[in-house]
Design a protein around this motif. Structure first.
Motif, PDB file in Angstrom:
ATOM      1  N   MET A 110       0.797  -1.226   0.000  1.00 48.68           N
ATOM      2  CA  MET A 110       0.000   0.000   0.000  1.00 48.68           C
ATOM      3  C   MET A 110       0.833   1.281   0.000  1.00 48.68           C
ATOM      4  SD  MET A 110      -3.605  -0.604   1.956  1.00 48.68           S
ATOM      5  CE  MET A 110      -2.911  -0.782   3.588  1.00 48.68           C
ATOM      6  N   PRO A 111       1.935   1.373   0.757  1.00 48.04           N
ATOM      7  CA  PRO A 111       2.727   2.606   0.662  1.00 48.04           C
ATOM      8  C   PRO A 111       3.233   2.874  -0.757  1.00 48.04           C
ATOM      9  CG  PRO A 111       3.354   1.359   2.597  1.00 48.04           C
ATOM     10  CD  PRO A 111       2.463   0.471   1.790  1.00 48.04           C
ATOM     11  N   LEU A 112       3.537   1.823  -1.477  1.00 42.81           N
ATOM     12  CA  LEU A 112       4.017   1.987  -2.834  1.00 42.81           C
ATOM     13  C   LEU A 112       2.869   2.337  -3.782  1.00 42.81           C
ATOM     14  CD1 LEU A 112       6.488  -0.992  -2.727  1.00 42.81           C
ATOM     15  CD2 LEU A 112       7.034   1.431  -2.566  1.00 42.81           C
ATOM     16  N   LEU A 113       1.691   1.774  -3.534  1.00 46.36           N
ATOM     17  CA  LEU A 113       0.516   2.175  -4.315  1.00 46.36           C
ATOM     18  C   LEU A 113       0.204   3.652  -4.061  1.00 46.36           C
ATOM     19  CD1 LEU A 113      -1.870  -0.890  -3.779  1.00 46.36           C
ATOM     20  CD2 LEU A 113      -0.618  -0.294  -5.857  1.00 46.36           C
ATOM     21  N   ALA A 114       0.421   4.090  -2.823  1.00 48.22           N
ATOM     22  CA  ALA A 114       0.191   5.495  -2.494  1.00 48.22           C
ATOM     23  C   ALA A 114       1.127   6.403  -3.286  1.00 48.22           C
ATOM     24  CB  ALA A 114       0.383   5.718  -0.995  1.00 48.22           C
ATOM     25  N   ALA A 115       2.360   5.939  -3.499  1.00 50.85           N
ATOM     26  CA  ALA A 115       3.309   6.729  -4.295  1.00 50.85           C
ATOM     27  C   ALA A 115       2.807   6.889  -5.725  1.00 50.85           C
ATOM     28  CB  ALA A 115       4.676   6.053  -4.288  1.00 50.85           C
ATOM     29  N   LEU A 116       2.190   5.837  -6.284  1.00 53.83           N
ATOM     30  CA  LEU A 116       1.647   5.914  -7.639  1.00 53.83           C
ATOM     31  C   LEU A 116       0.442   6.856  -7.701  1.00 53.83           C
ATOM     32  CD1 LEU A 116       1.832   2.232  -8.949  1.00 53.83           C
ATOM     33  CD2 LEU A 116       3.345   4.156  -9.477  1.00 53.83           C
ATOM     34  N   VAL A 117      -0.403   6.791  -6.677  1.00 56.72           N
ATOM     35  CA  VAL A 117      -1.565   7.682  -6.635  1.00 56.72           C
ATOM     36  C   VAL A 117      -1.107   9.138  -6.567  1.00 56.72           C
ATOM     37  CG1 VAL A 117      -3.541   8.414  -5.239  1.00 56.72           C
ATOM     38  CG2 VAL A 117      -3.125   5.979  -5.627  1.00 56.72           C
ATOM     39  N   THR A 118      -0.103   9.400  -5.748  1.00 51.91           N
ATOM     40  CA  THR A 118       0.439  10.760  -5.649  1.00 51.91           C
ATOM     41  C   THR A 118       1.015  11.210  -6.986  1.00 51.91           C
ATOM     42  OG1 THR A 118       0.965  10.407  -3.309  1.00 51.91           O
ATOM     43  CG2 THR A 118       2.080  12.234  -4.424  1.00 51.91           C
ATOM     44  N   TRP A 119       1.678  10.310  -7.670  1.00 54.84           N
ATOM     45  CA  TRP A 119       2.241  10.606  -8.988  1.00 54.84           C
ATOM     46  C   TRP A 119       1.134  10.976  -9.968  1.00 54.84           C
ATOM     47  CZ3 TRP A 119       5.511   6.602 -12.275  1.00 54.84           C
ATOM     48  CH2 TRP A 119       6.071   7.280 -13.380  1.00 54.84           C
ATOM     49  N   ALA A 120       0.053  10.180  -9.952  1.00 56.30           N
ATOM     50  CA  ALA A 120      -1.037  10.387 -10.904  1.00 56.30           C
ATOM     51  C   ALA A 120      -1.837  11.649 -10.602  1.00 56.30           C
ATOM     52  CB  ALA A 120      -1.962   9.177 -10.903  1.00 56.30           C
ATOM     53  N   ALA A 122      -0.888  14.351  -8.336  1.00 53.06           N
ATOM     54  CA  ALA A 122      -0.144  15.584  -8.058  1.00 53.06           C
ATOM     55  C   ALA A 122       1.035  15.786  -8.992  1.00 53.06           C
ATOM     56  CB  ALA A 122       0.346  15.576  -6.607  1.00 53.06           C
ATOM     57  N   GLY A 123       1.273  14.809  -9.851  1.00 52.43           N
ATOM     58  CA  GLY A 123       2.385  14.933 -10.788  1.00 52.43           C
ATOM     59  C   GLY A 123       3.757  14.808 -10.154  1.00 52.43           C
ATOM     60  N   LYS A 124       3.808  14.269  -8.934  1.00 55.06           N
ATOM     61  CA  LYS A 124       5.077  14.086  -8.238  1.00 55.06           C
ATOM     62  C   LYS A 124       5.632  12.701  -8.547  1.00 55.06           C
ATOM     63  CE  LYS A 124       3.837  17.160  -4.404  1.00 55.06           C
ATOM     64  NZ  LYS A 124       3.629  17.256  -2.929  1.00 55.06           N
ATOM     65  N   ARG A 125       6.546  12.653  -9.505  1.00 59.46           N
ATOM     66  CA  ARG A 125       7.105  11.366  -9.932  1.00 59.46           C
ATOM     67  C   ARG A 125       7.956  10.766  -8.819  1.00 59.46           C
ATOM     68  NH1 ARG A 125      11.577   9.025 -12.213  1.00 59.46           N
ATOM     69  NH2 ARG A 125      11.210   7.531 -13.907  1.00 59.46           N
ATOM     70  N   PRO A 126       7.694   9.507  -8.450  1.00 61.21           N
ATOM     71  CA  PRO A 126       8.517   8.863  -7.424  1.00 61.21           C
ATOM     72  C   PRO A 126       9.951   8.703  -7.915  1.00 61.21           C
ATOM     73  CG  PRO A 126       6.472   7.648  -7.789  1.00 61.21           C
ATOM     74  CD  PRO A 126       6.593   8.646  -8.898  1.00 61.21           C
ATOM     75  N   SER A 127      10.870   8.633  -6.994  1.00 52.16           N
ATOM     76  CA  SER A 127      12.272   8.429  -7.342  1.00 52.16           C
ATOM     77  C   SER A 127      12.461   7.034  -7.925  1.00 52.16           C
ATOM     78  CB  SER A 127      13.145   8.589  -6.100  1.00 52.16           C
ATOM     79  OG  SER A 127      12.882   7.540  -5.177  1.00 52.16           O
ATOM     80  N   MET A 128      13.596   6.830  -8.559  1.00 51.32           N
ATOM     81  CA  MET A 128      13.895   5.521  -9.135  1.00 51.32           C
ATOM     82  C   MET A 128      13.956   4.446  -8.062  1.00 51.32           C
ATOM     83  SD  MET A 128      13.842   5.507 -12.325  1.00 51.32           S
ATOM     84  CE  MET A 128      14.451   3.821 -12.473  1.00 51.32           C
ATOM     85  N   ILE A 129      14.410   4.836  -6.866  1.00 48.85           N
ATOM     86  CA  ILE A 129      14.448   3.868  -5.768  1.00 48.85           C
ATOM     87  C   ILE A 129      13.040   3.421  -5.411  1.00 48.85           C
ATOM     88  CG2 ILE A 129      14.973   3.598  -3.309  1.00 48.85           C
ATOM     89  CD1 ILE A 129      17.370   5.393  -3.684  1.00 48.85           C
TER      90      ILE A 129
END
Length: 234
Positions: A110-120, A122-129
């Protein structure tokens, strides 16, 4: 009050530990009651308690929706009905200790899914890590649900459906927590209390429809008594 960072980390650790304990608790409960009625009773009581606590802490004015009732209902339905129904229905379909393990592992994404939702959103692309961790996490989930044999995916049938139900429920919770950012001027207590109350309306309605069409059966007093400790924990 001590170190605020230490206090925050301790609170997060307590929340995660409590969250992880849900799945073994539900292993027992799901042998006695379906996840739909269990969720209905669970949030019927919890949402009322939340409202009482909110009134006591922030006053009657905090009970006002301020024109945001529809958004709260949408997020509350996803967070409480979507999560409660889908995750534990999936766990029930898998059954036993395996259902506990698979549910817990899928929830760990879920934390990683949250990163994708934020990306979609707010346009905040997650880091490569973060992206690499996302891929690794999903690969780990696949290894767990296939017992290390990915060739089983095409023949898993209902088992794969159960896994997808759990994943969908987890995604519902991610969207619910993301929704909290739209209420940044409110306390977490207020967002939780009001959204859970409106989400419970959906829970009761969906459970009622399922009962009317014969898909669900109203639990008896003895069934409720046998899951009282489970309900208390949840």
């Amino acid at each position: 009050m001590g170190n605020p960072m230490f206090l925050g980390m301790a609170m997060c650790a307590l929340a995660v530990t409590s969250w992880g304990g849900m799945f073994p608790v539900m292993e027992h409960a799901l042998k006695i009651m379906d996840p739909f009625y269990f969720t209905t009773i669970r949030y019927g009581v919890a949402s009322l308690l939340f409202l009482l606590i909110l009134k006591g802490v922030e006053g009657s004015g905090a009970l006002a929706f301020e024109g945001k009732a529809f958004s709260l209902w949408i997020f509350g339905t996803m967070g409480f009905a979507g999560f409660g129904f889908l995750v534990f229905w999936g766990q029930q379909k898998i059954g036993g200790h395996e259902g506990v393990v698979v549910s817990a592992v899928i929830m760990a994404t879920m934390p990683l899914l949250a990163a994708l939702v934020t990306w979609a959103t707010a346009g905040k692309r997650p880091s490569m890590i973060t992206l690499s961790s996302l891929g690794l996490a999903f690969f780990g989930v696949l290894l767990v649900i296939t017992h290390g044999d990915l060739s089983l995916l095409h023949s898993m049938g209902s088992a794969l459906l159960a896994d997808l139900l759990i994943l969908a429920g987890g995604f519902c919770w991610v969207l619910y927590t993301w929704g909290g950012s739209r209420f940044s001027s409110w306390s977490p207590l207020r967002y939780t209390a009001l959204s859970s109350a409106l989400g419970t309306v959906s829970i009761v309605g969906l459970t009622g429809i399922g009962t009317l069409v014969g898909k669900l059966q109203t639990p008896g007093v003895m069934q409720i008594h046998r899951v009282m400790w489970d309900l208390g924990y949840m």
